[in-house]
Each structure stands twice: as C-alpha cells, then as structure tokens.
Design a protein around this motif. Structure first.
Motif, PDB file in Angstrom:
ATOM      1  N   ALA A  83       0.830  -1.204   0.000  1.00 51.83           N
ATOM      2  CA  ALA A  83       0.000   0.000   0.000  1.00 51.83           C
ATOM      3  C   ALA A  83       0.866   1.257   0.000  1.00 51.83           C
ATOM      4  CB  ALA A  83      -0.934  -0.004   1.207  1.00 51.83           C
ATOM      5  N   GLN A  84       1.914   1.268   0.801  1.00 51.55           N
ATOM      6  CA  GLN A  84       2.793   2.440   0.885  1.00 51.55           C
ATOM      7  C   GLN A  84       3.512   2.686  -0.442  1.00 51.55           C
ATOM      8  OE1 GLN A  84       5.190   1.178   4.173  1.00 51.55           O
ATOM      9  NE2 GLN A  84       3.560   1.506   5.684  1.00 51.55           N
ATOM     10  N   MET A  85       4.008   1.626  -1.070  1.00 54.56           N
ATOM     11  CA  MET A  85       4.691   1.770  -2.353  1.00 54.56           C
ATOM     12  C   MET A  85       3.710   2.171  -3.454  1.00 54.56           C
ATOM     13  SD  MET A  85       7.846   1.135  -1.671  1.00 54.56           S
ATOM     14  CE  MET A  85       8.919   0.255  -0.541  1.00 54.56           C
ATOM     15  N   SER A  86       2.483   1.672  -3.370  1.00 46.61           N
ATOM     16  CA  SER A  86       1.466   2.035  -4.361  1.00 46.61           C
ATOM     17  C   SER A  86       1.142   3.517  -4.275  1.00 46.61           C
ATOM     18  CB  SER A  86       0.204   1.202  -4.149  1.00 46.61           C
ATOM     19  OG  SER A  86       0.447  -0.170  -4.383  1.00 46.61           O
ATOM     20  N   ALA A  87       1.004   4.031  -3.047  1.00 47.00           N
ATOM     21  CA  ALA A  87       0.735   5.454  -2.857  1.00 47.00           C
ATOM     22  C   ALA A  87       1.915   6.293  -3.346  1.00 47.00           C
ATOM     23  CB  ALA A  87       0.449   5.740  -1.389  1.00 47.00           C
TER      24      ALA A  87
END
Length: 331
Positions: A105-109
């Motif tokens: 999720a963090q890398m996607s954001a």
C-alpha cells in the motif's frame, strides 16, 4: 488495443490459487500484467493467460522494499492476492499479511497507483486472538492508512479446482474410512474462486466505491454439513464423521505445532494448527450489514454447479462414476 496502450497491472501472488484467476480476468479485460512472485520460474504458466508478452512474471518478495517497489513502479493498478494459511520459514503471518500488505500500500501510494485491490478474508480482526485473523485485520488497517481509496475483498472459504479445502478432504475421503470434524456447528459460506476474481476485476475497473466487501456464495453450511457434502460428491457414503471436541483438537494442534518447531520449520504444520482450531470455532459468513456481491451485480455460483467438475478423481470409479451409476438403471 495495442500492447503499449494497455494499462499495467501488478498482481502480487498472481500464481496462487486466487491470484491466477485474477490474472486471467485482468488479461481478458485488456491489462498488461506483472505477476509478482518470489519464484518467477514457477509462475510461467500464467503467461498463457494472455497474448504474447501481455503477461510477464517478475521476482518480488513483499517482505522486501526494493523488489516490491520495482514491481509496482509504472503500474496503474495493484492487486494483492498474497496470503498464507500457516507459517512457513520466514513467511510468518505478521510479515506477510500485515507488514507485507502495508508495504504494498505504501509503495502504491508513493508511485501514484490509481487503484489498489486487496484480497483479505472474512473474520479479519485486529483484536482477534487468532494470529491469522489478527494479521489480516492489522493488514487492512495499514492498507487504509496508506491508501484510503483501496478496495478490500473479504471472501469466505474459496473453492475451485485448485483449492486446499475440498481437495484436501476429498483426498482424505478417498484414502481413509473416517473424516475428522472440528467445530461441527460452525457455519461457512463457500465462494467460487471465479466469482472472487470477477469482483476483483470490477473493483480494478472502478465499478464499485472504495471500502470493504464481504464475499460469500449462496450456500451456508456447517462444517459437518460440508463433510456430508464431500461424502456425497466423492461417492463415499460409508465414511464416518468423527467429531473432535475443541479442547482435544487444540491439544492436537499444539502438538503438531511443537513438532514443526522441533524440525526448525523444515516440516511445516499443514495439517492442523492451534490457530486454525480457534478459527474453526467461529462462523465464517457474510455479515448482515456488510456490502457483498449485490454491490457488484454478481450472482455467485453455488457448490452444486462447480464441485462435480473437479471432485471426480476422489470417487471410487473416478470420471466413470456417473456412467456406472447410470448403467445400473438399465434393464
């Protein structure tokens, strides 16, 4: 649409049971897909789901920042299908279902991904005393903190040709005179893997709002009723169902966990863990107030329409069982 104009989707765990169906659905919908897995050579079969070059395998371990980020960079869609039923080596519940989900999720954001779809499970609860359910719940919380517009799908028991539930008990029915029953009255709502993939595709295409959706099929049955169903579909009516009380099942699970630890994890406990005993005593059905398949406009398929198609190897006469049964009616 040419290959260069296809949107890019990264599917973590794309070679797993649910993941391969999600990859196939996305390929048919016109996505270029990166199947992000720890062992790409074991996922090469997914390349046949699309045209030449449409589906590619890439190495990624969601416990690692660099490989996870590389798999996501440039994608407009990310789907996380990674999940484990029991710990194996470094693949622990927290590392995979909590920290790994958070990392995705963090890398996607960070990379401006448009949509994130996460496959969780009914019963996910950050306050649960079950390590599996707790890690699922904490993973959901971490995802929404980093990517608030994510879509989270919570299926009940997922069934289909490659499942670990009906195939496991089908094998037991074929080999042994009895089937164990733990949590006999616990209710389940098995859902067909193809319907889960269809919901994931709809979420990927923005056809539903962000949020959490619980997915269950049209049939709700207790664990004992599911075992009776397995007896019918495998044509093993004489198999005895042995009810194992929860305290005894917990002791068995603890012993198997201990033996696994003695092997230093070389022999994982894939039979029955103490954590699974906890889960087997809690209903696994769609909540009354939960959003489900209706929101997607999907009519889920029932077990009767699917199980015969892949459970025939566990019958005494295999694929000829129905032919033999029909012949008995001839005059």
């Amino acid at each position: 649409m040419t290959m260069t104009h296809m949107p890019i989707a990264t599917v973590f765990g794309g070679s797993g049971f649910v993941g391969r169906y999600v990859v196939e659905a996305l390929a048919h919908a016109g996505y270029r897909i990166r199947v992000a897995v720890r062992r790409p050579n074991e996922a090469l079969f997914t390349m046949t789901y699309g045209t030449v070059g449409q589906v590619q395998t890439v190495q990624a371990n969601i416990r690692d920042d660099a490989s996870t980020e590389a798999a996501i960079a440039g994608a407009s869609l990310v789907v996380n299908c990674v999940g484990i039923l029991f710990p194996v080596g470094k693949q622990k519940f927290d590392a995979v279902q909590n920290e790994g989900a958070a990392r995705i999720a963090q890398m996607s954001a960070r990379h401006g991904v448009e949509r994130l779809v996460h496959i969780s499970a009914i019963g996910a609860d950050a306050d649960s005393d079950s390590a599996y359910a707790r890690s699922k719940g904490e993973g959901e919380q971490a995802i929404l903190a980093a990517f608030p517009k994510a879509v989270i799908l919570r299926p009940s028991i997922v069934f289909g040709p490659e499942d670990d539930f009906f195939n496991q008990f089908g094998t037991m029915a074929a080999r042994f005179p009895a089937l164990p029953v733990v949590g006999a009255e616990t209710r389940f709502q098995p859902v067909y893997v193809g319907d889960v993939a269809e919901a994931a595709l709809a979420a990927a295409q923005g056809k539903v709002a962000s949020g959490t959706y619980e997915l269950g099929g049209p049939d709700i049955e207790t664990f004992r009723e599911l075992m009776e169903r397995i007896k019918r579909v495998t044509r093993r009516p004489r198999r005895v169902l042995i009810n194992i009380p929860t305290p005894i099942a917990a002791m068995q699970g603890s012993l198997l966990d201990f033996l696994s630890k003695l092997s230093l994890g070389l022999v994982p406990n894939s039979l029955l863990t103490r954590d699974q005993v906890r889960l087997l005593n809690r209903d696994n059905v769609v909540g009354e107030a939960a959003n489900g398949f209706d929101t997607f406009g999907i009519v889920p398929r029932d077990m009767d329409s699917i199980l015969d198609g892949y459970m025939w190897p566990y019958r005494p006469s295999g694929q000829f069982a129905e032919m033999i049964e029909s012949a008995k009616n001839l005059r």
